[in-house]
Design a protein around this motif. Structure first.
Motif, PDB file in Angstrom:
ATOM      1  N   LEU A 169     -58.699  20.030   4.591  1.00 52.65           N
ATOM      2  CA  LEU A 169     -58.137  18.755   4.851  1.00 52.65           C
ATOM      3  C   LEU A 169     -59.146  17.805   5.562  1.00 52.65           C
ATOM      4  CD1 LEU A 169     -54.409  19.129   6.138  1.00 52.65           C
ATOM      5  CD2 LEU A 169     -55.357  19.072   3.879  1.00 52.65           C
ATOM      6  N   TYR A 170     -59.335  16.497   4.828  1.00 50.67           N
ATOM      7  CA  TYR A 170     -60.322  15.551   5.373  1.00 50.67           C
ATOM      8  C   TYR A 170     -59.750  14.369   5.851  1.00 50.67           C
ATOM      9  CZ  TYR A 170     -64.062  12.268   5.210  1.00 50.67           C
ATOM     10  OH  TYR A 170     -64.900  11.051   5.663  1.00 50.67           O
ATOM     11  N   PHE A 171     -59.995  13.748   7.155  1.00 50.63           N
ATOM     12  CA  PHE A 171     -59.455  12.549   7.807  1.00 50.63           C
ATOM     13  C   PHE A 171     -60.719  11.918   8.037  1.00 50.63           C
ATOM     14  CE2 PHE A 171     -55.851  15.487   8.579  1.00 50.63           C
ATOM     15  CZ  PHE A 171     -54.888  14.955   8.693  1.00 50.63           C
ATOM     16  N   ARG A 172     -60.626  10.500   7.502  1.00 47.97           N
ATOM     17  CA  ARG A 172     -61.659   9.663   7.812  1.00 47.97           C
ATOM     18  C   ARG A 172     -61.592   9.406   9.117  1.00 47.97           C
ATOM     19  NH1 ARG A 172     -59.417   7.765   3.177  1.00 47.97           N
ATOM     20  NH2 ARG A 172     -58.322   6.251   4.092  1.00 47.97           N
ATOM     21  N   ALA A 173     -62.740   9.151   9.900  1.00 48.93           N
ATOM     22  CA  ALA A 173     -62.735   8.677  11.141  1.00 48.93           C
ATOM     23  C   ALA A 173     -62.445   7.142  11.036  1.00 48.93           C
ATOM     24  CB  ALA A 173     -64.173   8.804  11.650  1.00 48.93           C
ATOM     25  N   ILE A 174     -61.793   6.868  12.253  1.00 42.98           N
ATOM     26  CA  ILE A 174     -61.111   5.403  12.439  1.00 42.98           C
ATOM     27  C   ILE A 174     -61.753   5.100  13.688  1.00 42.98           C
ATOM     28  CG2 ILE A 174     -59.334   3.729  12.689  1.00 42.98           C
ATOM     29  CD1 ILE A 174     -57.666   5.654  11.197  1.00 42.98           C
ATOM     30  N   ALA A 175     -62.706   3.878  13.714  1.00 43.95           N
ATOM     31  CA  ALA A 175     -63.392   3.218  14.675  1.00 43.95           C
ATOM     32  C   ALA A 175     -62.452   2.290  15.573  1.00 43.95           C
ATOM     33  CB  ALA A 175     -64.731   2.609  14.565  1.00 43.95           C
ATOM     34  N   PRO A 176     -62.120   2.201  16.692  1.00 44.74           N
ATOM     35  CA  PRO A 176     -61.136   1.380  17.243  1.00 44.74           C
ATOM     36  C   PRO A 176     -62.083   0.238  17.823  1.00 44.74           C
ATOM     37  CG  PRO A 176     -61.220   3.426  18.703  1.00 44.74           C
ATOM     38  CD  PRO A 176     -62.307   3.501  17.592  1.00 44.74           C
ATOM     39  N   ASP A 177     -61.485  -1.068  17.558  1.00 44.19           N
ATOM     40  CA  ASP A 177     -61.975  -2.346  18.107  1.00 44.19           C
ATOM     41  C   ASP A 177     -61.953  -2.428  19.670  1.00 44.19           C
ATOM     42  OD1 ASP A 177     -62.926  -3.255  15.497  1.00 44.19           O
ATOM     43  OD2 ASP A 177     -60.712  -3.378  15.261  1.00 44.19           O
ATOM     44  N   VAL A 178     -60.774  -1.953  19.955  1.00 41.10           N
ATOM     45  CA  VAL A 178     -60.451  -1.921  21.555  1.00 41.10           C
ATOM     46  C   VAL A 178     -59.747  -0.502  21.704  1.00 41.10           C
ATOM     47  CG1 VAL A 178     -59.013  -3.127  23.399  1.00 41.10           C
ATOM     48  CG2 VAL A 178     -59.955  -4.362  21.124  1.00 41.10           C
TER      49      VAL A 178
END
Length: 528
Positions: A169-178
């Motif tokens: 399973l591949y989950f894209r990374a999510i970069a937080p703004d805050v």
């Protein structure tokens, strides 16, 4: 320049469309003052709008710490990825977040807690995402729901891919703004210590994910002290990662708990101060679960009946023979119950949650004791969804991470829902049969895949008040029957599927049903 700001000023830093990461586990470590300020700003100004929130374990509860419910307003919240959501008996109605989910006013995803932490780590390192086998064959798998909780969650967040000849399973990374985190103390430079906290959770990883991608980090604390007064070994998040500090002196340590120094490991409670369960059918089940353990084991424990097993060992004089490990980070000691669940007293260590999940995901521990809502023909388990009671099922939390490779799992629960049961004559009596079958043809949602467990050779046991069952390649096998229970009438006829019966069907030990200690003694043999 001072880093201290008001909660209202911190809320003004959240722009429209921002990705907001929040560190908390229900009421434990929840930066509630900052979340409340964001909700208040939206009510006042209509901003920020269309934000996405990430909650690796959970944010808030329904017992005084609202958490995500501060943000559950149409127009404010666009998308949310949570390990779990607030749940429980709601005297004032269901949480607002559940109303938004049910009305498709927010795109809601239930992502395993460990994977959400992994997504932060990968974002912090500017890597593309997470490759994992955690969740294969469950609701996490895009071949099933792909973590989506409602029709609004139409954007895929996970894909099934082939890598090096295997399915992942591949989950894209999510970069937080805050990122909004919480600690006990900050100095003027933003260095954070956690001396009154029950866990570190994932604050450091979440802070790194924001900082390394040009975002900001807001820390809610009880107090600010002079620079240079914090010991460097005590600092869990360095000030170079913290942009703003909000002081909230009245923050609760965890749900309905202003402060308990035993939770934060500042004092050790005498063992005599812990209560042990009163005699009940639930206690009988917990006792039988305890018999599955061996001295020297490291054992994960989840919410429900099995949460009482540490108290069973305490009553039996066996405390210390098993080391308890829980997803919020505690290692050793005695896991706490009810509103303090997720915390432990007398812990030997407190791990950051992301590292604890690394331990779990790879099956480094010996056993896990968990609950079930439904079990199906393949031995799959549902703990995360019941359409008839949607606001009571909070989601899976760390359940999928924990069960993915666990060598031994003991699921505990009642055979049917709503049965009126009694204890007497050294066994169990059924005074009125339950209304809802829990042994079903197909679970409503696959939180644990029995098929995958067989493929991996996992040791799976199901303990109920009526019988004990094992998962075999040929399905569920009844191996033990409680005294007072009729096999045909009370077990086989009360399941929606055929159950196989072991040739050497055993009777549950009579010692399970007596008052006082039952004489349990754990022997060695945790690892082969």
């Amino acid at each position: 320049m001072s880093k201290q700001v008001t909660a209202a000023r911190a809320a003004e830093l959240i722009r429209d469309g921002a990705v907001l990461s929040v560190s908390s586990s229900s009421g434990l470590g929840c930066p509630d003052a900052v979340l409340a300020a964001i909700g208040a700003r939206f009510k006042r100004e209509g901003a920020p709008r269309g934000i996405t929130t990430l909650h690796p374990i959970a944010a808030g509860d329904m017992y005084g710490i609202k958490g995500i419910d501060h943000l559950a307003k149409p127009g404010l919240l666009k998308k949310t990825l949570c390990g779990s959501y607030p749940s429980g008996p709601f005297s004032a109605g269901p949480p607002k977040i559940w109303k938004l989910i049910g009305a498709n006013e927010v795109a809601a995803y239930n992502v395993p807690s460990g994977i959400l932490f992994d997504m932060h780590r990968e974002a912090a390192a500017k890597r593309p995402g997470v490759l994992t086998k955690v969740g294969l064959g469950t609701f996490v798998d895009p071949d099933n729901e792909g973590c989506a909780m409602n029709a609004a969650a139409s954007e895929p967040i996970v894909a099934r891919v082939s890598f090096d000849g295997e399915d992942w399973l591949y989950f894209r990374a999510i970069a937080p703004d805050v990122t909004v985190i919480r600690a006990t103390t900050a100095d003027g430079r933003g260095n954070l210590t956690y001396e009154h906290e029950g866990a570190y959770l994932g604050a450091l990883d979440q802070a790194l994910a924001a900082r390394n991608n040009g975002g900001i980090v807001i820390a809610q604390v009880k107090r600010i002290v002079e620079n240079g007064t914090l010991k460097p070994h005590d600092v869990r998040v360095p000030g170079v990662l913290v942009d703003h500090i909000v002081v909230a002196p009245d923050q609760l340590q965890t749900t309905q708990t202003p402060y308990d120094p035993a939770i934060s490991g500042e004092i050790f409670r005498p063992l005599s101060s812990f209560s042990t369960p009163e005699m009940s059918v639930q206690k009988v089940i917990a006792r039988r679960v305890a018999m599955e353990l061996a001295e020297g084991m490291a054992v994960n424990i989840g919410f429900g009946i099995s949460a009482n097993v540490p108290r069973i060992l305490l009553e039996e004089g066996q405390h210390g023979k098993v080391t308890w490990v829980i997803e919020q980070g505690a290692v050793g000691g005695i896991p706490l119950l009810d509103f303090k669940f997720g915390c432990a007293s007398n812990a030997e260590a407190i791990m950051p949650s992301p590292q604890q999940f690394t331990y779990f995901q790879a099956g480094g521990f010996d056993a896990s004791l968990l609950s079930f809502l439904q079990i199906d023909r393949e031995g799959s388990v549902n703990v995360s969804k019941l359409s008839a009671r949607p606001h009571v099922t909070a989601g899976a939390g760390g359940f999928v991470d924990i069960t993915a490779r666990a060598r031994k799992i003991v699921f505990a629960g009642f055979f049917k829902a709503g049965a009126k049961l009694s204890l007497g004559h050294g066994g169990v009596g059924i005074e009125q049969e339950g209304r809802v079958n829990k042994i079903v043809e197909k679970v409503e949602q696959i939180s644990f895949s029995g098929r995958r467990a067989i493929e991996q050779g996992q040791d799976i046991t199901y303990v109920t008040e009526r019988c004990v069952m094992k998962l075999t390649p040929d399905g569920l096998l009844v191996t033990e029957l409680a005294p007072g229970i009729d096999l045909e009438r009370d077990v086989l006829a009360q399941a929606d599927i055929p159950l196989r019966v072991a040739d050497g069907l055993k009777t549950s030990p009579a010692i399970l049903y007596g008052e006082g200690p039952m004489g349990l003694e754990l022997k060695g043999g945790a690892r082969v």
